[in-house]
Design a protein around this motif. Structure first.
Motif, PDB file in Angstrom:
ATOM      1  N   ARG A   1       0.826  -1.205   0.000  1.00 31.64           N
ATOM      2  CA  ARG A   1       0.000   0.000   0.000  1.00 31.64           C
ATOM      3  C   ARG A   1       0.861   1.257   0.000  1.00 31.64           C
ATOM      4  O   ARG A   1       1.995   1.245   0.463  1.00 31.64           O
ATOM      5  CB  ARG A   1      -0.901   0.011   1.230  1.00 31.64           C
ATOM      6  CG  ARG A   1      -1.912  -1.116   1.250  1.00 31.64           C
ATOM      7  CD  ARG A   1      -2.743  -1.016   2.527  1.00 31.64           C
ATOM      8  NE  ARG A   1      -3.712  -2.095   2.609  1.00 31.64           N
ATOM      9  CZ  ARG A   1      -3.413  -3.314   3.048  1.00 31.64           C
ATOM     10  NH1 ARG A   1      -2.176  -3.585   3.436  1.00 31.64           N
ATOM     11  NH2 ARG A   1      -4.322  -4.247   3.107  1.00 31.64           N
ATOM     12  N   GLY A   2       0.259   2.322  -0.486  1.00 31.53           N
ATOM     13  CA  GLY A   2       0.980   3.582  -0.552  1.00 31.53           C
ATOM     14  C   GLY A   2       0.793   4.454   0.672  1.00 31.53           C
ATOM     15  O   GLY A   2      -0.245   4.403   1.339  1.00 31.53           O
TER      16      GLY A   2
ATOM     17  N   ALA B   1      -8.350   7.823   2.364  1.00 32.83           N
ATOM     18  CA  ALA B   1      -8.077   8.376   1.029  1.00 32.83           C
ATOM     19  C   ALA B   1      -6.905   7.666   0.358  1.00 32.83           C
ATOM     20  O   ALA B   1      -6.887   7.494  -0.867  1.00 32.83           O
ATOM     21  CB  ALA B   1      -7.795   9.878   1.138  1.00 32.83           C
ATOM     22  N   LEU B   2      -5.922   7.238   1.153  1.00 33.10           N
ATOM     23  CA  LEU B   2      -4.751   6.559   0.590  1.00 33.10           C
ATOM     24  C   LEU B   2      -4.937   5.049   0.486  1.00 33.10           C
ATOM     25  O   LEU B   2      -4.132   4.363  -0.155  1.00 33.10           O
ATOM     26  CB  LEU B   2      -3.519   6.853   1.460  1.00 33.10           C
ATOM     27  CG  LEU B   2      -3.016   8.297   1.444  1.00 33.10           C
ATOM     28  CD1 LEU B   2      -1.916   8.480   2.480  1.00 33.10           C
ATOM     29  CD2 LEU B   2      -2.523   8.705   0.060  1.00 33.10           C
ATOM     30  N   LEU B   3      -6.001   4.522   1.095  1.00 33.67           N
ATOM     31  CA  LEU B   3      -6.206   3.076   1.162  1.00 33.67           C
ATOM     32  C   LEU B   3      -6.215   2.390  -0.207  1.00 33.67           C
ATOM     33  O   LEU B   3      -5.636   1.313  -0.363  1.00 33.67           O
ATOM     34  CB  LEU B   3      -7.509   2.778   1.911  1.00 33.67           C
ATOM     35  CG  LEU B   3      -7.777   1.324   2.279  1.00 33.67           C
ATOM     36  CD1 LEU B   3      -6.677   0.778   3.182  1.00 33.67           C
ATOM     37  CD2 LEU B   3      -9.140   1.184   2.963  1.00 33.67           C
TER      38      LEU B   3
ATOM     39  N   LEU C   1       4.162   7.812  -3.752  1.00 36.68           N
ATOM     40  CA  LEU C   1       3.929   7.181  -2.460  1.00 36.68           C
ATOM     41  C   LEU C   1       4.981   6.130  -2.137  1.00 36.68           C
ATOM     42  O   LEU C   1       5.455   5.414  -3.021  1.00 36.68           O
ATOM     43  CB  LEU C   1       2.546   6.528  -2.435  1.00 36.68           C
ATOM     44  CG  LEU C   1       1.359   7.460  -2.702  1.00 36.68           C
ATOM     45  CD1 LEU C   1       0.067   6.671  -2.735  1.00 36.68           C
ATOM     46  CD2 LEU C   1       1.288   8.579  -1.672  1.00 36.68           C
ATOM     47  N   ILE C   2       5.348   6.049  -0.867  1.00 30.11           N
ATOM     48  CA  ILE C   2       6.219   4.982  -0.393  1.00 30.11           C
ATOM     49  C   ILE C   2       5.351   3.801   0.048  1.00 30.11           C
ATOM     50  O   ILE C   2       4.117   3.893   0.048  1.00 30.11           O
ATOM     51  CB  ILE C   2       7.098   5.446   0.787  1.00 30.11           C
ATOM     52  CG1 ILE C   2       6.204   5.863   1.975  1.00 30.11           C
ATOM     53  CG2 ILE C   2       8.004   6.588   0.364  1.00 30.11           C
ATOM     54  CD1 ILE C   2       6.972   6.115   3.250  1.00 30.11           C
ATOM     55  N   GLU C   3       5.970   2.695   0.449  1.00 30.69           N
ATOM     56  CA  GLU C   3       5.199   1.553   0.933  1.00 30.69           C
ATOM     57  C   GLU C   3       4.822   1.771   2.391  1.00 30.69           C
ATOM     58  O   GLU C   3       5.659   2.086   3.228  1.00 30.69           O
ATOM     59  CB  GLU C   3       6.001   0.261   0.787  1.00 30.69           C
ATOM     60  CG  GLU C   3       5.212  -0.969   1.211  1.00 30.69           C
ATOM     61  CD  GLU C   3       5.921  -2.265   0.859  1.00 30.69           C
ATOM     62  OE1 GLU C   3       5.456  -3.331   1.299  1.00 30.69           O
ATOM     63  OE2 GLU C   3       6.940  -2.216   0.136  1.00 30.69           O
ATOM     64  N   ARG C   4       3.535   1.567   2.679  1.00 30.38           N
ATOM     65  CA  ARG C   4       3.049   1.757   4.034  1.00 30.38           C
ATOM     66  C   ARG C   4       3.467   0.592   4.910  1.00 30.38           C
ATOM     67  O   ARG C   4       3.471  -0.564   4.486  1.00 30.38           O
ATOM     68  CB  ARG C   4       1.520   1.850   4.030  1.00 30.38           C
ATOM     69  CG  ARG C   4       0.918   2.371   5.318  1.00 30.38           C
ATOM     70  CD  ARG C   4      -0.578   2.492   5.205  1.00 30.38           C
ATOM     71  NE  ARG C   4      -1.233   1.207   5.410  1.00 30.38           N
ATOM     72  CZ  ARG C   4      -2.512   0.984   5.117  1.00 30.38           C
ATOM     73  NH1 ARG C   4      -3.241   1.940   4.564  1.00 30.38           N
ATOM     74  NH2 ARG C   4      -3.057  -0.191   5.351  1.00 30.38           N
TER      75      ARG C   4
END
Length: 430
Positions: free
Chosen positions: A310-311, A390-392, A417-420
Protein backbone atom coordinates in the motif's frame (compact mmCIF):
# COMPACT_ATOMS: atom_id res chain seq x y z
CA UNK A 1 -111.81 20.67 -26.33
CA UNK A 2 -109.03 18.71 -28.01
CA UNK A 3 -106.83 21.75 -27.96
CA UNK A 4 -107.37 22.22 -24.22
CA UNK A 5 -106.56 18.57 -23.58
CA UNK A 6 -103.35 18.80 -25.64
CA UNK A 7 -102.32 21.94 -23.76
CA UNK A 8 -102.97 20.23 -20.43
CA UNK A 9 -100.87 17.22 -21.42
CA UNK A 10 -98.02 19.48 -22.47
CA UNK A 11 -98.16 21.38 -19.18
CA UNK A 12 -98.15 18.11 -17.24
CA UNK A 13 -95.17 16.80 -19.21
CA UNK A 14 -93.28 20.06 -18.71
CA UNK A 15 -94.02 19.94 -14.99
CA UNK A 16 -92.79 16.36 -14.80
CA UNK A 17 -89.66 17.25 -16.78
CA UNK A 18 -88.93 20.30 -14.64
CA UNK A 19 -89.57 18.33 -11.45
CA UNK A 20 -87.30 15.51 -12.60
CA UNK A 21 -84.58 17.97 -13.57
CA UNK A 22 -84.90 19.73 -10.20
CA UNK A 23 -84.62 16.46 -8.33
CA UNK A 24 -81.61 15.42 -10.45
CA UNK A 25 -79.80 18.71 -9.89
CA UNK A 26 -80.67 18.62 -6.19
CA UNK A 27 -79.18 15.10 -5.99
CA UNK A 28 -76.04 16.28 -7.78
CA UNK A 29 -75.74 19.25 -5.44
CA UNK A 30 -76.17 17.10 -2.34
CA UNK A 31 -73.67 14.51 -3.63
CA UNK A 32 -71.16 17.25 -4.49
CA UNK A 33 -71.59 18.81 -1.04
CA UNK A 34 -71.15 15.42 0.62
CA UNK A 35 -68.05 14.74 -1.50
CA UNK A 36 -66.48 18.00 -0.39
CA UNK A 37 -67.28 17.16 3.22
CA UNK A 38 -65.97 13.57 2.81
CA UNK A 39 -62.79 14.79 1.18
CA UNK A 40 -62.29 17.22 4.03
CA UNK A 41 -62.83 14.44 6.55
CA UNK A 42 -60.37 12.21 4.66
CA UNK A 43 -57.75 14.94 4.73
CA UNK A 44 -58.29 15.54 8.43
CA UNK A 45 -58.14 11.79 9.09
CA UNK A 46 -54.99 11.48 7.00
CA UNK A 47 -53.32 14.17 9.08
CA UNK A 48 -54.34 12.42 12.31
CA UNK A 49 -53.09 9.03 11.06
CA UNK A 50 -49.86 10.61 9.86
CA UNK A 51 -49.33 11.98 13.33
CA UNK A 52 -49.97 8.53 14.82
CA UNK A 53 -47.38 6.94 12.52
CA UNK A 54 -44.82 9.64 13.35
CA UNK A 55 -45.33 9.30 17.09
CA UNK A 56 -46.14 5.59 17.51
CA UNK A 57 -44.99 3.99 14.26
CA UNK A 58 -46.86 1.57 12.01
CA UNK A 59 -47.56 -0.60 15.04
CA UNK A 60 -49.63 2.18 16.63
CA UNK A 61 -51.65 2.73 13.45
CA UNK A 62 -52.43 -0.98 13.14
CA UNK A 63 -53.43 -1.12 16.80
CA UNK A 64 -55.93 1.71 16.30
CA UNK A 65 -57.37 -0.04 13.24
CA UNK A 66 -57.99 -3.17 15.29
CA UNK A 67 -55.62 -5.39 13.31
CA UNK A 68 -53.92 -7.88 15.69
CA UNK A 69 -50.23 -7.99 14.75
CA UNK A 70 -47.78 -10.47 16.24
CA UNK A 71 -44.65 -9.09 14.58
CA UNK A 72 -43.58 -6.66 11.88
CA UNK A 73 -40.53 -7.00 9.64
CA UNK A 74 -39.34 -3.77 8.00
CA UNK A 75 -37.71 -4.58 4.65
CA UNK A 76 -36.51 -2.69 1.61
CA UNK A 77 -39.68 -3.65 -0.28
CA UNK A 78 -42.08 -2.57 2.46
CA UNK A 79 -43.54 -4.37 5.46
CA UNK A 80 -44.24 -8.00 6.23
CA UNK A 81 -46.96 -8.37 8.85
CA UNK A 82 -47.41 -11.42 11.04
CA UNK A 83 -51.11 -11.09 11.89
CA UNK A 84 -52.91 -12.72 14.79
CA UNK A 85 -51.69 -13.65 18.20
CA UNK A 86 -48.04 -14.56 18.74
CA UNK A 87 -49.01 -18.17 19.61
CA UNK A 88 -50.43 -18.60 16.11
CA UNK A 89 -46.92 -18.46 14.66
CA UNK A 90 -44.09 -20.94 15.12
CA UNK A 91 -41.42 -18.32 14.23
CA UNK A 92 -41.43 -14.54 14.34
CA UNK A 93 -40.36 -12.51 11.32
CA UNK A 94 -37.02 -11.80 12.99
CA UNK A 95 -36.49 -15.48 13.76
CA UNK A 96 -37.36 -16.50 10.20
CA UNK A 97 -34.80 -14.00 8.93
CA UNK A 98 -32.11 -15.45 11.23
CA UNK A 99 -32.99 -19.01 10.21
CA UNK A 100 -32.87 -18.09 6.52
CA UNK A 101 -29.46 -16.43 6.85
CA UNK A 102 -28.00 -19.41 8.69
CA UNK A 103 -29.38 -21.96 6.23
CA UNK A 104 -28.02 -19.99 3.28
CA UNK A 105 -24.59 -19.18 4.72
CA UNK A 106 -23.40 -21.85 7.15
CA UNK A 107 -22.01 -24.12 4.42
CA UNK A 108 -19.75 -21.25 3.34
CA UNK A 109 -18.04 -21.06 6.75
CA UNK A 110 -15.06 -23.33 7.41
CA UNK A 111 -13.25 -24.49 10.55
CA UNK A 112 -9.49 -23.86 10.41
CA UNK A 113 -7.09 -25.81 12.61
CA UNK A 114 -3.42 -24.85 12.81
CA UNK A 115 -0.39 -26.75 14.07
CA UNK A 116 2.68 -24.76 15.08
CA UNK A 117 5.95 -26.04 16.55
CA UNK A 118 6.14 -23.24 19.07
CA UNK A 119 6.74 -24.85 22.47
CA UNK A 120 9.70 -26.70 23.96
CA UNK A 121 9.44 -28.63 27.23
CA UNK A 122 12.05 -29.26 29.92
CA UNK A 123 13.35 -32.29 28.03
CA UNK A 124 13.90 -30.21 24.87
CA UNK A 125 11.05 -32.01 23.11
CA UNK A 126 9.15 -29.91 20.59
CA UNK A 127 5.47 -29.85 21.50
CA UNK A 128 3.05 -28.96 18.68
CA UNK A 129 0.76 -26.07 19.60
CA UNK A 130 -2.73 -26.27 18.12
CA UNK A 131 -4.95 -23.33 17.30
CA UNK A 132 -8.39 -22.88 15.82
CA UNK A 133 -10.18 -20.26 13.78
CA UNK A 134 -12.77 -19.66 11.09
CA UNK A 135 -12.81 -18.69 7.43
CA UNK A 136 -15.16 -18.04 4.52
CA UNK A 137 -15.16 -19.70 1.11
CA UNK A 138 -14.48 -17.14 -1.63
CA UNK A 139 -14.68 -19.34 -4.73
CA UNK A 140 -15.68 -22.80 -5.90
CA UNK A 141 -12.03 -23.61 -6.63
CA UNK A 142 -11.06 -23.49 -2.96
CA UNK A 143 -9.87 -19.98 -2.04
CA UNK A 144 -10.70 -19.09 1.58
CA UNK A 145 -10.44 -15.76 3.43
CA UNK A 146 -9.48 -15.64 7.11
CA UNK A 147 -7.46 -13.57 9.60
CA UNK A 148 -3.68 -13.33 9.30
CA UNK A 149 -3.26 -14.05 13.01
CA UNK A 150 -5.10 -17.36 12.57
CA UNK A 151 -2.59 -18.77 10.05
CA UNK A 152 0.60 -16.68 10.19
CA UNK A 153 2.57 -18.92 12.58
CA UNK A 154 1.19 -22.22 11.38
CA UNK A 155 3.46 -25.05 10.28
CA UNK A 156 0.42 -26.81 8.82
CA UNK A 157 -3.20 -25.93 8.13
CA UNK A 158 -6.34 -28.07 8.14
CA UNK A 159 -9.75 -26.92 6.92
CA UNK A 160 -12.99 -28.60 8.01
CA UNK A 161 -16.06 -28.28 5.79
CA UNK A 162 -19.80 -28.54 6.40
CA UNK A 163 -19.72 -32.19 5.30
CA UNK A 164 -17.29 -33.11 8.11
CA UNK A 165 -14.47 -33.68 5.61
CA UNK A 166 -11.07 -32.17 6.40
CA UNK A 167 -8.47 -30.98 3.89
CA UNK A 168 -4.92 -29.72 4.05
CA UNK A 169 -4.57 -26.06 3.08
CA UNK A 170 -1.73 -23.89 1.86
CA UNK A 171 -1.12 -20.22 2.58
CA UNK A 172 -1.59 -18.15 -0.59
CA UNK A 173 -1.14 -14.59 0.66
CA UNK A 174 -1.00 -12.69 3.93
CA UNK A 175 -1.62 -9.08 4.91
CA UNK A 176 -0.45 -8.63 8.50
CA UNK A 177 -1.31 -4.96 8.51
CA UNK A 178 -5.03 -5.52 8.01
CA UNK A 179 -4.98 -8.96 9.67
CA UNK A 180 -6.18 -10.75 6.52
CA UNK A 181 -4.99 -13.87 4.74
CA UNK A 182 -6.05 -16.12 1.86
CA UNK A 183 -5.54 -19.89 2.00
CA UNK A 184 -6.49 -22.58 -0.52
CA UNK A 185 -7.75 -26.15 -0.43
CA UNK A 186 -8.20 -28.73 -3.18
CA UNK A 187 -11.26 -30.98 -2.92
CA UNK A 188 -12.62 -33.94 -4.85
CA UNK A 189 -14.84 -33.32 -7.86
CA UNK A 190 -17.91 -34.60 -6.02
CA UNK A 191 -17.49 -32.07 -3.19
CA UNK A 192 -19.38 -28.84 -3.72
CA UNK A 193 -17.96 -25.64 -2.26
CA UNK A 194 -20.40 -22.82 -1.56
CA UNK A 195 -18.85 -19.35 -2.10
CA UNK A 196 -20.21 -16.75 0.29
CA UNK A 197 -21.86 -13.52 -0.89
CA UNK A 198 -19.78 -10.40 -0.22
CA UNK A 199 -21.70 -7.23 0.58
CA UNK A 200 -20.43 -3.77 1.46
CA UNK A 201 -19.55 -2.10 4.75
CA UNK A 202 -19.90 1.41 3.39
CA UNK A 203 -23.60 1.89 4.21
CA UNK A 204 -23.69 0.35 7.70
CA UNK A 205 -25.73 2.09 10.40
CA UNK A 206 -25.26 1.92 14.16
CA UNK A 207 -28.11 -0.18 15.50
CA UNK A 208 -28.32 -2.37 12.39
CA UNK A 209 -28.67 -6.08 13.12
CA UNK A 210 -25.66 -8.26 12.38
CA UNK A 211 -25.09 -12.02 12.53
CA UNK A 212 -21.82 -13.82 13.23
CA UNK A 213 -21.08 -17.43 12.28
CA UNK A 214 -17.88 -19.15 13.35
CA UNK A 215 -16.29 -21.87 15.44
CA UNK A 216 -15.88 -20.54 19.00
CA UNK A 217 -13.96 -22.96 21.20
CA UNK A 218 -14.18 -25.49 18.37
CA UNK A 219 -17.98 -25.63 18.16
CA UNK A 220 -18.57 -25.72 14.38
CA UNK A 221 -20.65 -23.05 12.65
CA UNK A 222 -22.06 -21.41 15.77
CA UNK A 223 -24.38 -18.45 15.14
CA UNK A 224 -24.74 -15.34 17.31
CA UNK A 225 -26.80 -12.20 16.76
CA UNK A 226 -26.20 -8.56 17.73
CA UNK A 227 -26.11 -5.04 16.38
CA UNK A 228 -23.54 -2.64 15.00
CA UNK A 229 -22.35 -0.81 18.12
CA UNK A 230 -19.87 1.58 16.50
CA UNK A 231 -18.12 2.37 13.23
CA UNK A 232 -14.69 3.58 12.09
CA UNK A 233 -12.96 2.39 15.24
CA UNK A 234 -9.14 2.31 15.38
CA UNK A 235 -8.35 -0.79 17.44
CA UNK A 236 -5.07 -2.03 18.88
CA UNK A 237 -5.13 -5.82 19.24
CA UNK A 238 -3.52 -7.82 22.05
CA UNK A 239 -0.45 -8.52 19.90
CA UNK A 240 0.02 -4.83 19.05
CA UNK A 241 -1.53 -4.79 15.57
CA UNK A 242 -3.70 -1.86 14.56
CA UNK A 243 -7.02 -2.40 12.81
CA UNK A 244 -8.26 0.84 11.25
CA UNK A 245 -11.88 1.64 10.45
CA UNK A 246 -13.10 -1.42 12.40
CA UNK A 247 -16.77 -2.33 12.90
CA UNK A 248 -17.73 -2.63 16.56
CA UNK A 249 -20.49 -5.12 17.41
CA UNK A 250 -21.99 -6.79 20.46
CA UNK A 251 -22.62 -10.08 18.62
CA UNK A 252 -20.87 -12.63 20.82
CA UNK A 253 -17.36 -13.40 19.49
CA UNK A 254 -14.98 -15.80 21.24
CA UNK A 255 -11.67 -17.52 20.50
CA UNK A 256 -12.23 -19.57 17.34
CA UNK A 257 -14.54 -16.98 15.73
CA UNK A 258 -11.57 -15.12 14.22
CA UNK A 259 -11.75 -15.10 10.43
CA UNK A 260 -15.47 -15.84 10.34
CA UNK A 261 -18.10 -13.64 8.71
CA UNK A 262 -20.09 -10.77 10.17
CA UNK A 263 -23.31 -10.70 8.12
CA UNK A 264 -26.19 -8.32 7.48
CA UNK A 265 -29.84 -9.39 7.46
CA UNK A 266 -29.59 -10.49 3.83
CA UNK A 267 -26.78 -12.92 4.59
CA UNK A 268 -24.10 -10.77 2.91
CA UNK A 269 -20.65 -10.46 4.49
CA UNK A 270 -20.06 -6.96 5.82
CA UNK A 271 -17.04 -7.74 7.98
CA UNK A 272 -14.45 -10.33 9.04
CA UNK A 273 -14.52 -10.97 12.80
CA UNK A 274 -11.04 -10.27 14.10
CA UNK A 275 -10.62 -9.30 17.72
CA UNK A 276 -12.40 -8.75 21.02
CA UNK A 277 -11.95 -6.32 23.89
CA UNK A 278 -11.95 -8.41 27.02
CA UNK A 279 -10.54 -8.54 30.53
CA UNK A 280 -11.31 -12.26 30.79
CA UNK A 281 -10.32 -13.63 27.37
CA UNK A 282 -13.97 -14.20 26.39
CA UNK A 283 -16.61 -11.96 24.85
CA UNK A 284 -17.74 -9.02 26.96
CA UNK A 285 -19.84 -7.36 24.29
CA UNK A 286 -17.09 -5.35 22.58
CA UNK A 287 -16.03 -7.17 19.45
CA UNK A 288 -14.44 -5.84 16.28
CA UNK A 289 -14.53 -6.83 12.63
CA UNK A 290 -12.50 -5.77 9.61
CA UNK A 291 -14.76 -4.02 7.05
CA UNK A 292 -15.39 -6.26 4.04
CA UNK A 293 -14.58 -3.32 1.74
CA UNK A 294 -11.03 -3.42 3.13
CA UNK A 295 -10.82 -7.14 2.39
CA UNK A 296 -12.26 -6.82 -1.12
CA UNK A 297 -9.58 -4.26 -1.95
CA UNK A 298 -6.71 -6.61 -1.01
CA UNK A 299 -7.96 -10.08 -1.99
CA UNK A 300 -6.80 -9.83 -5.65
CA UNK A 301 -3.25 -8.86 -4.56
CA UNK A 302 -3.13 -11.60 -1.93
CA UNK A 303 -4.09 -14.24 -4.50
CA UNK A 304 -1.89 -12.90 -7.29
CA UNK A 305 1.15 -11.55 -5.41
CA UNK A 306 0.91 -13.08 -1.95
CA UNK A 307 1.09 -9.65 -0.30
CA UNK A 308 -0.16 -6.07 -0.52
CA UNK A 309 2.05 -3.03 -1.04
CA UNK A 310 0.00 0.00 0.00
CA UNK A 311 0.98 3.58 -0.55
CA UNK A 312 1.76 6.20 2.10
CA UNK A 313 3.22 9.67 2.35
CA UNK A 314 6.80 9.95 3.63
CA UNK A 315 6.07 12.59 6.23
CA UNK A 316 5.11 12.92 9.90
CA UNK A 317 1.43 13.86 10.23
CA UNK A 318 -0.41 15.32 13.23
CA UNK A 319 -4.17 15.59 13.55
CA UNK A 320 -5.47 19.08 14.30
CA UNK A 321 -7.22 19.68 17.61
CA UNK A 322 -9.00 22.86 18.80
CA UNK A 323 -6.16 23.46 21.26
CA UNK A 324 -3.51 23.10 18.56
CA UNK A 325 -5.43 25.31 16.14
CA UNK A 326 -5.78 28.02 18.79
CA UNK A 327 -2.16 27.78 19.96
CA UNK A 328 -0.69 27.88 16.44
CA UNK A 329 -3.27 30.46 15.23
CA UNK A 330 -4.01 28.35 12.16
CA UNK A 331 -6.31 29.56 9.38
CA UNK A 332 -8.10 26.19 9.17
CA UNK A 333 -9.48 24.00 11.95
CA UNK A 334 -9.76 20.68 10.08
CA UNK A 335 -7.02 18.74 8.34
CA UNK A 336 -3.70 17.04 9.04
CA UNK A 337 -0.64 19.09 9.97
CA UNK A 338 2.65 18.16 8.28
CA UNK A 339 5.10 18.19 11.17
CA UNK A 340 8.12 16.96 9.18
CA UNK A 341 8.99 15.57 5.76
CA UNK A 342 11.77 13.11 4.95
CA UNK A 343 14.71 15.14 3.65
CA UNK A 344 15.07 14.38 -0.06
CA UNK A 345 12.00 12.10 0.00
CA UNK A 346 9.06 12.10 -2.39
CA UNK A 347 6.96 14.56 -0.36
CA UNK A 348 9.94 16.89 -0.01
CA UNK A 349 10.67 16.75 -3.76
CA UNK A 350 6.99 17.39 -4.57
CA UNK A 351 7.11 20.62 -2.56
CA UNK A 352 5.28 19.74 0.65
CA UNK A 353 6.66 21.76 3.56
CA UNK A 354 7.17 20.58 7.13
CA UNK A 355 7.29 22.79 10.20
CA UNK A 356 10.25 24.56 11.80
CA UNK A 357 8.91 25.59 15.25
CA UNK A 358 9.51 22.73 17.71
CA UNK A 359 6.93 22.41 20.52
CA UNK A 360 5.93 19.78 23.08
CA UNK A 361 2.58 18.19 22.13
CA UNK A 362 1.41 15.77 24.82
CA UNK A 363 4.15 13.19 25.13
CA UNK A 364 5.51 13.96 21.65
CA UNK A 365 7.53 16.68 19.99
CA UNK A 366 6.04 18.22 16.84
CA UNK A 367 6.95 21.06 14.52
CA UNK A 368 4.57 23.92 13.71
CA UNK A 369 4.47 26.07 10.60
CA UNK A 370 4.16 23.30 8.02
CA UNK A 371 1.49 22.64 5.40
CA UNK A 372 -1.95 21.34 6.40
CA UNK A 373 -3.25 18.50 4.25
CA UNK A 374 -6.94 19.07 3.43
CA UNK A 375 -7.49 16.65 0.55
CA UNK A 376 -6.11 13.67 -1.41
CA UNK A 377 -7.24 12.90 -4.96
CA UNK A 378 -10.33 15.04 -4.52
CA UNK A 379 -11.31 13.39 -1.20
CA UNK A 380 -11.72 15.78 1.74
CA UNK A 381 -9.25 15.13 4.58
CA UNK A 382 -10.41 16.44 7.95
CA UNK A 383 -8.46 14.07 10.20
CA UNK A 384 -5.99 11.17 10.20
CA UNK A 385 -8.73 8.61 9.54
CA UNK A 386 -9.72 10.51 6.38
CA UNK A 387 -6.07 10.50 5.27
CA UNK A 388 -5.89 6.73 5.88
CA UNK A 389 -9.09 6.08 3.90
CA UNK A 390 -8.08 8.38 1.03
CA UNK A 391 -4.75 6.56 0.59
CA UNK A 392 -6.21 3.08 1.16
CA UNK A 393 -6.86 2.26 -2.55
CA UNK A 394 -3.38 3.39 -3.64
CA UNK A 395 -0.22 1.33 -3.98
CA UNK A 396 3.40 2.28 -3.40
CA UNK A 397 4.95 3.84 -6.49
CA UNK A 398 1.67 5.47 -7.52
CA UNK A 399 1.15 9.21 -7.27
CA UNK A 400 -1.47 11.03 -5.23
CA UNK A 401 -2.64 14.60 -5.76
CA UNK A 402 -2.34 16.19 -2.33
CA UNK A 403 -4.16 19.43 -1.49
CA UNK A 404 -2.62 21.55 1.27
CA UNK A 405 -3.35 24.80 2.99
CA UNK A 406 -0.18 26.87 3.32
CA UNK A 407 -0.76 29.94 5.48
CA UNK A 408 -4.21 30.48 4.01
CA UNK A 409 -3.28 29.64 0.42
CA UNK A 410 -4.42 26.41 -1.26
CA UNK A 411 -1.83 24.43 -3.20
CA UNK A 412 -1.85 21.04 -4.97
CA UNK A 413 1.10 18.71 -5.53
CA UNK A 414 1.51 15.25 -7.08
CA UNK A 415 3.40 13.08 -4.59
CA UNK A 416 4.83 9.63 -5.23
CA UNK A 417 3.93 7.18 -2.46
CA UNK A 418 6.22 4.98 -0.39
CA UNK A 419 5.20 1.55 0.93
CA UNK A 420 3.05 1.76 4.03
CA UNK A 421 4.25 -0.13 7.10
CA UNK A 422 2.65 -1.19 10.36
CA UNK A 423 4.58 1.64 12.06
CA UNK A 424 2.82 4.20 9.86
CA UNK A 425 -0.60 2.88 10.89
CA UNK A 426 0.41 2.56 14.55
CA UNK A 427 1.29 6.26 14.57
CA UNK A 428 -2.35 7.06 13.73
CA UNK A 429 -3.57 5.59 17.02
CA UNK A 430 -2.49 7.51 20.09
Amino acid sequence: MLRNTRSLVIRILLAILIGTASIFFAFILIHWTNSISEDKRHKELAEVLKGVVESEGVEGLLSISGVPVANIFHGEDGLILFEGEQKAWVYSADEKQNISVYENVNKSVVHITTIAEAQVNAFMDVLPAQGTGSGIILSSDGYILTNAHVVEKAASLKVGLYNNRTYSAKLVGIDNEDDLAVIKINVEKDVVLYPITLGTSEELKIGQKVIAIGNPFGYDRTMTVGVVSGLNRPVRTSDGKIIMNAIQTDASINPGNSGGPLLNGRGEVIGINSTIYSTTGSSQGMNFAIPIDTAIAVIPDLIKLGKVSRGWLDLAAVQLSPQLVAYAKLSVDKGVLVSQVVNGGFADKAGIKGGAQMVQYGSSVIYLGGDIITGVNGEVVEDLNDLYLALLPLRSGQKARVTVNRKGETKQMDVELIERTAQHVSALVR
